[in-house]
Design an enzyme around this catalytic site. Structure first.
Site, PDB file in Angstrom:
ATOM      1  N   ARG A   1       0.802  -1.229   0.000  1.00 28.92           N
ATOM      2  CA  ARG A   1       0.000   0.000   0.000  1.00 28.92           C
ATOM      3  C   ARG A   1       0.829   1.272   0.000  1.00 28.92           C
ATOM      4  NH1 ARG A   1      -3.597   1.056   4.376  1.00 28.92           N
ATOM      5  NH2 ARG A   1      -5.382   1.719   3.192  1.00 28.92           N
TER       6      ARG A   1
ATOM      7  N   ARG B   1       0.157   4.007  -2.615  1.00 27.27           N
ATOM      8  CA  ARG B   1      -1.146   4.650  -2.864  1.00 27.27           C
ATOM      9  C   ARG B   1      -1.017   6.173  -2.714  1.00 27.27           C
ATOM     10  NH1 ARG B   1      -4.437   5.024   2.562  1.00 27.27           N
ATOM     11  NH2 ARG B   1      -2.608   4.841   3.857  1.00 27.27           N
TER      12      ARG B   1
ATOM     13  N   CYS C   1       5.480  30.962  29.055  1.00 26.00           N
ATOM     14  CA  CYS C   1       5.561  29.508  29.282  1.00 26.00           C
ATOM     15  C   CYS C   1       5.477  29.212  30.780  1.00 26.00           C
ATOM     16  CB  CYS C   1       6.879  28.981  28.724  1.00 26.00           C
ATOM     17  SG  CYS C   1       7.256  27.308  29.261  1.00 26.00           S
TER      18      CYS C   1
ATOM     19  N   CYS D   1       8.974  27.680  32.175  1.00 30.58           N
ATOM     20  CA  CYS D   1      10.240  28.413  32.202  1.00 30.58           C
ATOM     21  C   CYS D   1      10.564  28.900  33.629  1.00 30.58           C
ATOM     22  CB  CYS D   1      10.180  29.601  31.233  1.00 30.58           C
ATOM     23  SG  CYS D   1      10.592  29.170  29.533  1.00 30.58           S
TER      24      CYS D   1
ATOM     25  N   ASN E   1       2.129  17.869  39.405  1.00 30.96           N
ATOM     26  CA  ASN E   1       1.281  18.411  38.347  1.00 30.96           C
ATOM     27  C   ASN E   1       0.137  19.234  38.956  1.00 30.96           C
ATOM     28  OD1 ASN E   1      -0.581  18.710  36.154  1.00 30.96           O
ATOM     29  ND2 ASN E   1       0.458  17.000  35.145  1.00 30.96           N
TER      30      ASN E   1
ATOM     31  N   HIS F   1      14.089  26.839  27.153  1.00 30.54           N
ATOM     32  CA  HIS F   1      12.793  26.574  26.524  1.00 30.54           C
ATOM     33  C   HIS F   1      12.919  25.982  25.118  1.00 30.54           C
ATOM     34  CE1 HIS F   1       8.456  27.503  25.941  1.00 30.54           C
ATOM     35  NE2 HIS F   1       8.788  27.815  24.703  1.00 30.54           N
TER      36      HIS F   1
ATOM     37  N   ASN G   1       5.490  13.526  25.762  1.00 28.32           N
ATOM     38  CA  ASN G   1       4.777  13.822  24.524  1.00 28.32           C
ATOM     39  C   ASN G   1       5.505  14.973  23.870  1.00 28.32           C
ATOM     40  OD1 ASN G   1       2.661  11.994  24.787  1.00 28.32           O
ATOM     41  ND2 ASN G   1       1.492  13.416  26.054  1.00 28.32           N
TER      42      ASN G   1
ATOM     43  N   SER H   1       1.166  20.333  24.764  1.00 31.57           N
ATOM     44  CA  SER H   1       0.618  21.686  24.828  1.00 31.57           C
ATOM     45  C   SER H   1       1.728  22.726  24.954  1.00 31.57           C
ATOM     46  CB  SER H   1      -0.335  21.792  26.017  1.00 31.57           C
ATOM     47  OG  SER H   1       0.295  21.302  27.186  1.00 31.57           O
TER      48      SER H   1
ATOM     49  N   HIS I   1       8.341  23.468  25.759  1.00 35.86           N
ATOM     50  CA  HIS I   1       9.430  23.434  26.754  1.00 35.86           C
ATOM     51  C   HIS I   1       9.796  21.967  27.031  1.00 35.86           C
ATOM     52  CE1 HIS I   1      11.578  25.677  30.020  1.00 35.86           C
ATOM     53  NE2 HIS I   1      11.835  24.413  30.309  1.00 35.86           N
TER      54      HIS I   1
ATOM     55  N   HIS J   1      10.151  18.754  28.559  1.00 31.68           N
ATOM     56  CA  HIS J   1       9.693  18.207  29.844  1.00 31.68           C
ATOM     57  C   HIS J   1       9.034  16.860  29.629  1.00 31.68           C
ATOM     58  CE1 HIS J   1       5.856  19.724  28.255  1.00 31.68           C
ATOM     59  NE2 HIS J   1       5.232  19.031  29.194  1.00 31.68           N
TER      60      HIS J   1
ATOM     61  N   GLN K   1       6.355  13.782  31.807  1.00 28.98           N
ATOM     62  CA  GLN K   1       5.432  13.578  32.909  1.00 28.98           C
ATOM     63  C   GLN K   1       5.720  12.249  33.574  1.00 28.98           C
ATOM     64  OE1 GLN K   1       1.426  14.843  32.435  1.00 28.98           O
ATOM     65  NE2 GLN K   1       1.762  15.289  30.280  1.00 28.98           N
TER      66      GLN K   1
ATOM     67  N   GLU L   1       2.201  -6.436  29.319  1.00 28.96           N
ATOM     68  CA  GLU L   1       3.623  -6.814  29.232  1.00 28.96           C
ATOM     69  C   GLU L   1       4.046  -7.638  30.450  1.00 28.96           C
ATOM     70  OE1 GLU L   1       6.329  -3.693  28.301  1.00 28.96           O
ATOM     71  OE2 GLU L   1       5.356  -3.243  26.389  1.00 28.96           O
TER      72      GLU L   1
ATOM     73  N   HIS M   1       8.976   1.417  30.002  1.00 27.68           N
ATOM     74  CA  HIS M   1       8.349   0.291  30.687  1.00 27.68           C
ATOM     75  C   HIS M   1       9.436  -0.391  31.497  1.00 27.68           C
ATOM     76  CE1 HIS M   1       4.800   0.036  27.652  1.00 27.68           C
ATOM     77  NE2 HIS M   1       4.497   0.759  28.707  1.00 27.68           N
TER      78      HIS M   1
ATOM     79  N   GLU N   1      -8.273   0.074  12.399  1.00 29.96           N
ATOM     80  CA  GLU N   1      -7.385   0.029  13.566  1.00 29.96           C
ATOM     81  C   GLU N   1      -8.128   0.215  14.877  1.00 29.96           C
ATOM     82  OE1 GLU N   1      -4.879   2.908  11.647  1.00 29.96           O
ATOM     83  OE2 GLU N   1      -3.307   1.392  11.673  1.00 29.96           O
TER      84      GLU N   1
ATOM     85  N   GLN O   1      -2.586  -1.534  11.962  1.00 32.00           N
ATOM     86  CA  GLN O   1      -2.143  -1.875  10.623  1.00 32.00           C
ATOM     87  C   GLN O   1      -1.061  -0.896  10.219  1.00 32.00           C
ATOM     88  OE1 GLN O   1      -2.911   0.227   7.754  1.00 32.00           O
ATOM     89  NE2 GLN O   1      -2.024  -1.182   6.286  1.00 32.00           N
TER      90      GLN O   1
HETATM   91 ZN   LIG Z   1       6.837  -2.003  26.675  1.00 33.43          ZN
HETATM   92 ZN   LIG Z   2       9.511  27.347  28.735  1.00 31.29          ZN
END
Ligand SMILES: [Zn+2]
Ligand SMILES: [Zn+2]
Ligand SMILES: [Zn+2]
Length: 346
Positions: free
Chosen positions: A25, A28, A49, A52, A74, A112, A152, A160, A163, A165, A167, A181, A280, A316, A322
């Site tokens: 595929r 495509r 920010c 900062c 948090n 930053h 993330n 969001s 900077h 960082h 979590q 697992e 993990h 999915e 997939q």
């Molecule tokens: Zn894992």
């Molecule tokens: Zn910052």
């Protein structure tokens, strides 16, 4: 049957699930959503920010003028340590449990503008030492059995704030992916008398088809069962159960491999590599867990360019994950990438 050409499924032994691979595929045409490529070079300090140094966060708390890493609870924690006990079970259909936990944020640097790929090896090693201390500290809490450290990166992954960082969500019970697992690794150890990831890494180190890069302690590869187009698994070559077991040299080696892997990711589509990354490791429930082998997963959403991403929709969501490009082809691309940053930093 040619694995690089014909549709097939692959088994993920870590979570005991299948992934569908459709290499035919990749040719495509694409007429779907194009993401905006973020080409704005971020500034070293952003007065708006909330991460900062010296800035005020939600609820009026002021960040210290930190010079290295900075950890705080948090302000909008999804979990709280003082949640009261409670459970519900109506015929096995309406089932609920109270869940205690702790959510923290770790700023990697006061700067930053940085990303993991652009940080110095020694600053990144400090971040890893901070993760190890946090894992230790949170594991010691009597109501915590899982400590998940994750980052993330990039707007595309819903981050969001640019900077640098991550979590940490520490939970009373093992969350779904960790539990899968846990069960798979412990079943493998009972059946084979050896560690699942130790055995898997031996195969990968021999065949090198999905290998990306390595150092004394760690290897990075595209796992055989990868779901995301350029998914990466980073793991110690030797059997190490958690971040707490890494000595100074191993911490530095982890910093080295993370920096190199993310630099390759940046260079792949000439953009700051977006991803969800996380560790993990051995659950924090004070039980001996010989089956656990520390590893990090990188789940980057990009598929064909800085603006074309993979979506997990349709088949999915309703059936199984997939992918189009094979794990081997993705690994070959990442193997060819330079490890110097494309913006000329780091
Ligand atoms: Zn894992
Ligand atoms: Zn910052
Ligand atoms: Zn192992």
């Amino acid at each position: 049957m040619t694995w690089s050409e014909h549709p097939h499924r692959r088994w993920n032994p870590l979570i005991k699930e299948w992934v569908l691979v459709s290499p035919q595929r990749t040719r495509r045409p694409w007429q779907g959503q194009m993401e905006r490529s973020s080409s704005v070079v971020p500034k070293v300090y952003d007065p708006d920010c909330y991460l900062c140094p010296g800035n005020t966060r939600a609820r009026g708390v002021r960040n210290p003028n930190y010079a290295s890493t900075f950890v705080f609870e948090n302000d909008f924690a999804a979990l709280q340590p003082g949640t009261p006990e409670g459970s519900l079970d109506e015929g096995g259909l309406l089932v609920a449990q109270n869940e205690k936990g702790v959510c923290r944020v770790v700023c990697f640097s006061p700067d930053h503008s940085l990303t993991i790929s652009q940080m110095t090896l020694s600053d990144l090693t400090t971040v890893i030492a901070t993760w190890a201390t946090q894992y230790q500290e949170l594991s010691a809490l009597p109501f915590i059995s899982s400590v998940l450290i994750f980052e993330n990166r990039g707007e595309m992954m819903g981050a969001s704030n640019p900077h640098p960082h991550c979590q940490i969500w520490a939970t009373e019970r093992l969350p779904n992916e960790v539990l899968k697992e846990q069960l798979a690794q412990s079943e493998y150890l009972n059946t084979h008398g050896s560690c699942l990831l130790c055995d898997y890494l031996k195969i990968e180190m021999d065949c090198r088809e999905r290998f990306i890069c390595d150092n004394r302690t760690f290897v990075a590869l595209v796992p055989f069962w990868a779901v995301w187009p350029f998914e990466i698994l980073v793991a110690p070559k030797a059997h190490i159960a958690d971040l707490d077991q890494l000595g100074e040299r191993e911490q530095r080696d982890l910093a080295d491999i993370l920096k190199r892997v993310t630099a390759r990711g940046d260079n792949l589509f000439e953009t700051l590599f977006p991803y969800t990354m996380g560790f993990h490791q051995r659950p924090a429930d004070q039980v001996s867990r010989p089956e656990w082998h520390l590893h990090a997963h990188f789940y980057p959403p990009l598929l064909r360019s800085a603006t074309i991403r993979k979506f997990m929709v349709g088949f999915e969501l309703l059936a199984m994950p997939q992918r189009d490009i094979t794990a081997e082809a993705a690994a070959a691309r990442l193997r060819d990438m330079s490890e110097s940053h494309y913006l000329g930093r780091g």
